[in-house]
Design an enzyme around this catalytic site. Structure first.
Site, PDB file in Angstrom:
ATOM      1  N   GLU A 195       4.665 -11.191   7.359  1.00 35.29           N
ATOM      2  CA  GLU A 195       3.953 -10.220   6.512  1.00 35.29           C
ATOM      3  C   GLU A 195       4.955  -9.583   5.555  1.00 35.29           C
ATOM      4  O   GLU A 195       6.018  -9.124   5.990  1.00 35.29           O
ATOM      5  CB  GLU A 195       3.288  -9.141   7.368  1.00 35.29           C
ATOM      6  CG  GLU A 195       2.462  -8.164   6.573  1.00 35.29           C
ATOM      7  CD  GLU A 195       1.352  -7.501   7.379  1.00 35.29           C
ATOM      8  OE1 GLU A 195       1.108  -7.906   8.530  1.00 35.29           O
ATOM      9  OE2 GLU A 195       0.740  -6.569   6.829  1.00 35.29           O
ATOM     10  N   ARG A 196       4.598  -9.583   4.255  1.00 37.54           N
ATOM     11  CA  ARG A 196       5.513  -9.050   3.221  1.00 37.54           C
ATOM     12  C   ARG A 196       6.865  -9.796   3.262  1.00 37.54           C
ATOM     13  O   ARG A 196       7.908  -9.209   2.995  1.00 37.54           O
ATOM     14  CB  ARG A 196       5.730  -7.562   3.398  1.00 37.54           C
ATOM     15  CG  ARG A 196       4.467  -6.759   3.548  1.00 37.54           C
ATOM     16  CD  ARG A 196       3.538  -6.994   2.392  1.00 37.54           C
ATOM     17  NE  ARG A 196       2.244  -6.284   2.567  1.00 37.54           N
ATOM     18  CZ  ARG A 196       1.196  -6.461   1.797  1.00 37.54           C
ATOM     19  NH1 ARG A 196       1.247  -7.340   0.808  1.00 37.54           N
ATOM     20  NH2 ARG A 196       0.068  -5.801   1.990  1.00 37.54           N
ATOM     21  N   ASN A 238       1.869  -5.075  12.972  1.00 38.23           N
ATOM     22  CA  ASN A 238       0.446  -5.453  13.174  1.00 38.23           C
ATOM     23  C   ASN A 238       0.486  -6.513  14.272  1.00 38.23           C
ATOM     24  O   ASN A 238       0.493  -7.709  14.006  1.00 38.23           O
ATOM     25  CB  ASN A 238      -0.158  -6.009  11.874  1.00 38.23           C
ATOM     26  CG  ASN A 238      -0.248  -4.927  10.812  1.00 38.23           C
ATOM     27  OD1 ASN A 238      -0.500  -3.764  11.129  1.00 38.23           O
ATOM     28  ND2 ASN A 238       0.014  -5.270   9.574  1.00 38.23           N
ATOM     29  N   LYS A 316       2.896   0.489  16.253  1.00 42.70           N
ATOM     30  CA  LYS A 316       2.037   0.945  15.160  1.00 42.70           C
ATOM     31  C   LYS A 316       0.674   1.189  15.807  1.00 42.70           C
ATOM     32  O   LYS A 316       0.012   0.222  16.211  1.00 42.70           O
ATOM     33  CB  LYS A 316       1.934  -0.120  14.074  1.00 42.70           C
ATOM     34  CG  LYS A 316       0.934   0.203  12.963  1.00 42.70           C
ATOM     35  CD  LYS A 316       0.925  -0.867  11.884  1.00 42.70           C
ATOM     36  CE  LYS A 316      -0.031  -0.526  10.754  1.00 42.70           C
ATOM     37  NZ  LYS A 316       0.023  -1.567   9.666  1.00 42.70           N
ATOM     38  N   GLU A 320      -4.063   1.796   9.960  1.00 45.58           N
ATOM     39  CA  GLU A 320      -4.555   0.595   9.288  1.00 45.58           C
ATOM     40  C   GLU A 320      -5.308  -0.332  10.252  1.00 45.58           C
ATOM     41  O   GLU A 320      -5.112  -1.542  10.248  1.00 45.58           O
ATOM     42  CB  GLU A 320      -3.403  -0.163   8.604  1.00 45.58           C
ATOM     43  CG  GLU A 320      -2.775   0.633   7.463  1.00 45.58           C
ATOM     44  CD  GLU A 320      -1.767  -0.164   6.661  1.00 45.58           C
ATOM     45  OE1 GLU A 320      -1.647   0.108   5.454  1.00 45.58           O
ATOM     46  OE2 GLU A 320      -1.087  -1.034   7.248  1.00 45.58           O
ATOM     47  N   ARG A 363      -3.432  11.482   0.548  1.00 46.00           N
ATOM     48  CA  ARG A 363      -2.834  10.598   1.571  1.00 46.00           C
ATOM     49  C   ARG A 363      -1.396  10.994   1.870  1.00 46.00           C
ATOM     50  O   ARG A 363      -0.919  10.864   2.999  1.00 46.00           O
ATOM     51  CB  ARG A 363      -2.902   9.162   1.044  1.00 46.00           C
ATOM     52  CG  ARG A 363      -2.101   8.150   1.815  1.00 46.00           C
ATOM     53  CD  ARG A 363      -2.365   6.739   1.331  1.00 46.00           C
ATOM     54  NE  ARG A 363      -1.397   5.817   1.900  1.00 46.00           N
ATOM     55  CZ  ARG A 363      -1.419   4.493   1.727  1.00 46.00           C
ATOM     56  NH1 ARG A 363      -2.392   3.934   1.006  1.00 46.00           N
ATOM     57  NH2 ARG A 363      -0.497   3.719   2.264  1.00 46.00           N
ATOM     58  N   LYS A 387       8.711   6.394   7.658  1.00 48.13           N
ATOM     59  CA  LYS A 387       9.108   5.741   6.411  1.00 48.13           C
ATOM     60  C   LYS A 387       9.789   6.747   5.496  1.00 48.13           C
ATOM     61  O   LYS A 387       9.482   7.933   5.544  1.00 48.13           O
ATOM     62  CB  LYS A 387       7.876   5.175   5.694  1.00 48.13           C
ATOM     63  CG  LYS A 387       7.266   3.974   6.417  1.00 48.13           C
ATOM     64  CD  LYS A 387       6.181   3.321   5.580  1.00 48.13           C
ATOM     65  CE  LYS A 387       5.569   2.144   6.327  1.00 48.13           C
ATOM     66  NZ  LYS A 387       4.532   1.436   5.521  1.00 48.13           N
ATOM     67  N   ASP A 392       4.075   4.867   0.915  1.00 43.05           N
ATOM     68  CA  ASP A 392       4.254   3.524   1.476  1.00 43.05           C
ATOM     69  C   ASP A 392       5.263   2.706   0.689  1.00 43.05           C
ATOM     70  O   ASP A 392       4.880   1.855  -0.118  1.00 43.05           O
ATOM     71  CB  ASP A 392       2.891   2.810   1.477  1.00 43.05           C
ATOM     72  CG  ASP A 392       2.980   1.468   2.167  1.00 43.05           C
ATOM     73  OD1 ASP A 392       2.085   0.626   1.967  1.00 43.05           O
ATOM     74  OD2 ASP A 392       3.978   1.267   2.881  1.00 43.05           O
ATOM     75  N   GLU A 420       8.404  -5.353  -0.975  1.00 44.36           N
ATOM     76  CA  GLU A 420       6.938  -5.456  -1.079  1.00 44.36           C
ATOM     77  C   GLU A 420       6.455  -4.884  -2.405  1.00 44.36           C
ATOM     78  O   GLU A 420       5.557  -5.417  -3.042  1.00 44.36           O
ATOM     79  CB  GLU A 420       6.319  -4.705   0.082  1.00 44.36           C
ATOM     80  CG  GLU A 420       4.823  -4.595   0.018  1.00 44.36           C
ATOM     81  CD  GLU A 420       4.241  -3.803   1.173  1.00 44.36           C
ATOM     82  OE1 GLU A 420       4.992  -3.417   2.088  1.00 44.36           O
ATOM     83  OE2 GLU A 420       3.025  -3.568   1.153  1.00 44.36           O
TER      84      GLU A 420
HETATM   85  O1  GCW Z   1       3.362  -1.309   3.442  1.00 41.13           O
HETATM   86  C1  GCW Z   1       2.159  -1.493   4.132  1.00 41.13           C
HETATM   87  C2  GCW Z   1       1.981  -2.958   4.056  1.00 41.13           C
HETATM   88  C3  GCW Z   1       1.482  -3.604   5.308  1.00 41.13           C
HETATM   89  C4  GCW Z   1       2.272  -3.060   6.487  1.00 41.13           C
HETATM   90  C5  GCW Z   1       2.016  -1.562   6.583  1.00 41.13           C
HETATM   91  C6  GCW Z   1       2.872  -0.931   7.677  1.00 41.13           C
HETATM   92  C7  GCW Z   1       2.870  -4.261   8.457  1.00 41.13           C
HETATM   93  O2  GCW Z   1       1.116  -3.246   2.977  1.00 41.13           O
HETATM   94  O3  GCW Z   1       1.671  -5.010   5.162  1.00 41.13           O
HETATM   95  O4  GCW Z   1       1.825  -3.682   7.686  1.00 41.13           O
HETATM   96  O5  GCW Z   1       2.376  -0.885   5.391  1.00 41.13           O
HETATM   97  O6  GCW Z   1       3.937  -0.430   7.344  1.00 41.13           O
HETATM   98  O7  GCW Z   1       2.441  -0.965   8.833  1.00 41.13           O
END
Ligand code: GCW
Length: 693
Positions: A195-196, A238, A316, A320, A363, A387, A392, A420
């Site tokens: 992913e990414r 995820n 996580k 999401e 958000r 983060k 994001d 990303e």
């Molecule tokens: O940056 C977003 C991304 C998702 C990522 C999510 C996260 C792994 O679009 O791809 O999922 O955040 O940080 O959990």
């Protein structure tokens, strides 16, 4: 016994003891092309100092080579020396000038001067001392630490000195990592996708494991150890519940066995609903349910039977769409602490991610609103992993206000090494300037000097443990990272996690010398290109505090028309009012910062549109109107890329032809991508601004 006698005895020992130093590479069929050797090129070209260094590395001595980590340290030093110095690193036991002695303090203590012993004893267990000594007329170097892992880090430092043209003579340096856990998070899926990820498929070949282990696993661990990374989370946040299945624990154990030999602990991301997915007798994952608690305790015991040094779980949850405690009206604390209790008997930790949103109208406010109230409620072996920014991983964000707001909680900083939102493998953005800016930002949590670096290294709130995590940019491409310049971001992450006070420029200098092995002028040109590449990417994508102008899905193309919720463009102006008379997100910061963020004319331009809705014709501190400033920055970003291309073409004769060609191709892609961003965004914003007239 006097120090002098000790050293004579020590040296006499050299003449009789067999020398370790068998040079096993163990890299039978990893691709050995230049781009796959990353920053461990070990080439002599362009390094005038090596002639002198040849006198300072002639043989290696290890009193006891039982430790696999020490064996790797010897093998690495021997390979680096042999490749760079033009002579084999002897192992005939003859005591001579240029013997390098490796060992833990316990092994070498008898032979070291008292002040050296005290220095090493004062360091943490990954700290090391590199000291030049003269004994019985012979010049030797000792590299020692309280642990074999520290010796390995000391050896990579010694090699780095060689690679960057520093002298190996009269060394007397001690270093220790400021952050205890320096970790990569791989968003890798069991199906081999990432992913990414923009560097090919996942390194981890789950279908072949545990029977077959790819030689690149050892290479990966070696590169991580060379920059002090001591933890890896193997799978995507995820998370697929399969990762907790017994057969996948076996597979993970095979990887952990390799990583351990380079001082690296292995972690996993379990899916919070694993108990009900994997057990036939459970239809709940409620963390307060005794059977669920028992399931996690058994599962954790099972993991530790196979992986005694397992690091713990990254989670996580309730984010999401990922399952979490909220489904059972339980809090993040109850979810995290339940897992922490299962791990605690084994010394494992929980890294609980604070990436939650969707509740408030803004958000950016969600993580602070959700977690601030839990300060001091998490168990001691729980980190809250946050983060760098509240939205994001945008090209630029103000720091997440949770930093400095939870002094009684262990905080792990989560950075994104994979790009990303910063151009995947198309942009050349070197991210260390972004991370340096973040780490040196003052939160004013405990007055001036409460920088993010001081919070993250645990010193501000006196936390015993500390952690920096980076979402990896690694895949099975031959160059590991999708582009040469992306390799610098893996390197920079490791170096900054070890020492958050390093400068982006110093890290770039190291990386360039170690990767390109070229003359000073060439390295200076490359450094100049790199140092402005992040800011240029911000300029040509989302300047002045803009964010989320990208398309949904890939987050690569510009799509401002669909992102009005994030930029607020309308006839009256541009930007989101997060100041006190807007969403009051600014109220989540310390008063000293609120005063700046709330004032449209005081706030640094780089955050302006993050905190304010600004009229198109408002004159900014730059003297330009907002619309003109946007045009100025979008154009500045594109012309920076144009200049990088010209500078890179000028290096054609100074850089390996294949590398030169691949970087030129990437820069031309970046140029096209930057121009697309510039025209798409400026056409859109100018169009909206025009409706105002
Ligand atoms: O940056 C977003 C991304 C998702 C990522 C999510 C996260 C792994 O679009 O791809 O999922 O955040 O940080 O959990």
């Amino acid at each position: 016994m006097s120090d002098k006698t000790n050293r004579v005895l020590f040296l006499s020992l050299l003449t009789f003891c067999g020398l370790a130093g068998t040079h096993a590479t163990g890299k039978e069929n990893a691709p050995d092309v230049q781009e796959s050797r990353l920053w461990l090129q070990y080439q002599a070209e362009g390094n005038p100092r090596l002639k002198e260094s040849a006198e300072d590395l002639r043989s290696i001595y290890v009193p006891s080579s039982s430790s696999p980590i020490l064996k790797n340290a010897v093998s690495e030093l021997s390979e680096a020396g042999t490749r760079m110095l033009g002579h084999a690193i002897t192992s005939d036991g003859a005591a001579q000038n240029g013997t390098v002695v490796l060992g833990t303090l316990a092994e070498l203590k008898r032979y070291l001067p008292k002040e050296s012993i005290n220095r090493v004893a004062s360091l943490n267990d990954e700290g090391y001392l590199i000291k030049s000594l003269t004994a019985a007329g012979k010049r030797i170097t000792v590299i020692t630490s309280r642990t074999d892992r520290g010796v390995l880090y000391g050896v990579f430092h010694f090699i780095r000195l060689m690679q960057t043209g520093e002298s190996l003579r009269s060394l007397d340096l001690a270093e220790q990592p400021a952050v205890h856990l320096r970790m990569l998070n791989h968003w890798d899926n069991p199906d081999g996708s990432v992913e990414r990820g923009y560097a090919g498929r996942s390194l981890w070949k789950w279908g072949e494991l545990p029977e077959k282990t790819d030689p690149r696993y050892r290479e990966y661990a070696r590169f991580c150890a060379s920059i002090g990374i001591n933890g890896v989370v193997l799978n995507n946040v995820n998370a697929d519940p399969v990762m907790m299945r017994s057969d996948y624990i076996e597979k993970t154990a095979a990887l952990a066995d390799i990583f351990r030999q380079w001082g690296i602990r292995t972690y996993l991301t379990p899916n919070f609903a694993s108990p009900m997915v994997l057990s036939k007798n459970l239809n709940t994952a409620d963390p307060m349910n005794r059977d669920v608690q028992a399931w996690w305790a058994d599962k954790t015991d099972e993991i530790y039977q196979r992986i005694p040094d397992f690091g713990g779980f990254l989670i996580k949850a309730d984010s999401e769409g990922q399952p979490g405690p909220k489904s059972y009206d339980r809090s993040h604390v109850e979810g995290a602490n339940m897992l922490a209790e299962a791990l605690e008997p084994h010394g494992g930790i929980v890294l609980w991610r604070a990436f939650v949103y969707g509740k408030s109208e803004d958000r950016a406010k969600d993580a602070y609103n959700e977690f601030r109230k839990f300060d001091g409620c998490f168990n001691d072996n729980v980190f809250l992993q946050i983060k760098n920014g509240p939205l994001d991983f945008q090209p630029r964000e103000p720091f997440t206000p949770l930093f400095g707001a939870m002094p009684k909680t262990s905080i792990a900083l989560e950075l994104q090494i994979t790009k990303e939102y910063l151009g995947h493998s198309t942009s050349s953005a070197y991210l260390a300037p972004m991370w340096e800016e973040l780490l040196q930002t003052d939160t004013y949590a405990k007055g001036k000097g409460s920088t993010i670096a001081r919070i993250v290294d645990g010193s501000l709130d006196r936390h015993a443990l500390s952690c920096i995590a980076g979402v990896a940019n690694i895949g099975d491409d031959a160059n590991w990272c999708g582009s040469i310049f992306n390799q610098a971001n893996w390197y920079a992450f490791g170096r900054l996690a070890w020492n958050p006070d390093l400068s982006a420029a110093a890290i770039a200098d190291e990386w360039i010398r170690m990767t390109f092995c070229s003359d000073v002028e060439t390295c200076t040109t490359i450094r100049k290109m790199m140092m402005g590449s992040y800011e240029a990417c911000v300029d040509y994508t989302m300047p002045i505090g803009l964010n989320f102008l990208c398309n949904t899905g890939s987050h690569f193309k510009p799509d401002p028309a669909k992102r009005k919720a994030y930029h607020g463009a309308d006839a009256s102006g541009l930007g989101i009012n997060r100041s006190k008379n807007g969403s009051d997100y600014s109220g989540q910061y310390a008063p000293e910062l609120q005063a700046v963020f709330n004032d449209m004319d005081r706030i640094p331009l780089k955050y302006l549109l993050w905190f304010h809705h600004v009229p198109w014709d408002h004159t900014l501190s730059s003297g330009r109107t907002l619309l003109d400033e946007l045009e100025y920055r979008y154009d500045r970003g594109v012309s920076y890329v144009d200049t990088m291309i010209m500078e890179w073409i000028g290096l054609k004769d100074n850089v390996d032809a294949e590398i030169h060609a691949s970087v030129l191709e990437q820069l031309k892609k970046e140029q096209a991508w930057a121009r697309t961003w510039n025209t798409t965004c400026m056409d859109y914003f100018s169009g909206v601004a025009d409706t105002e007239k």
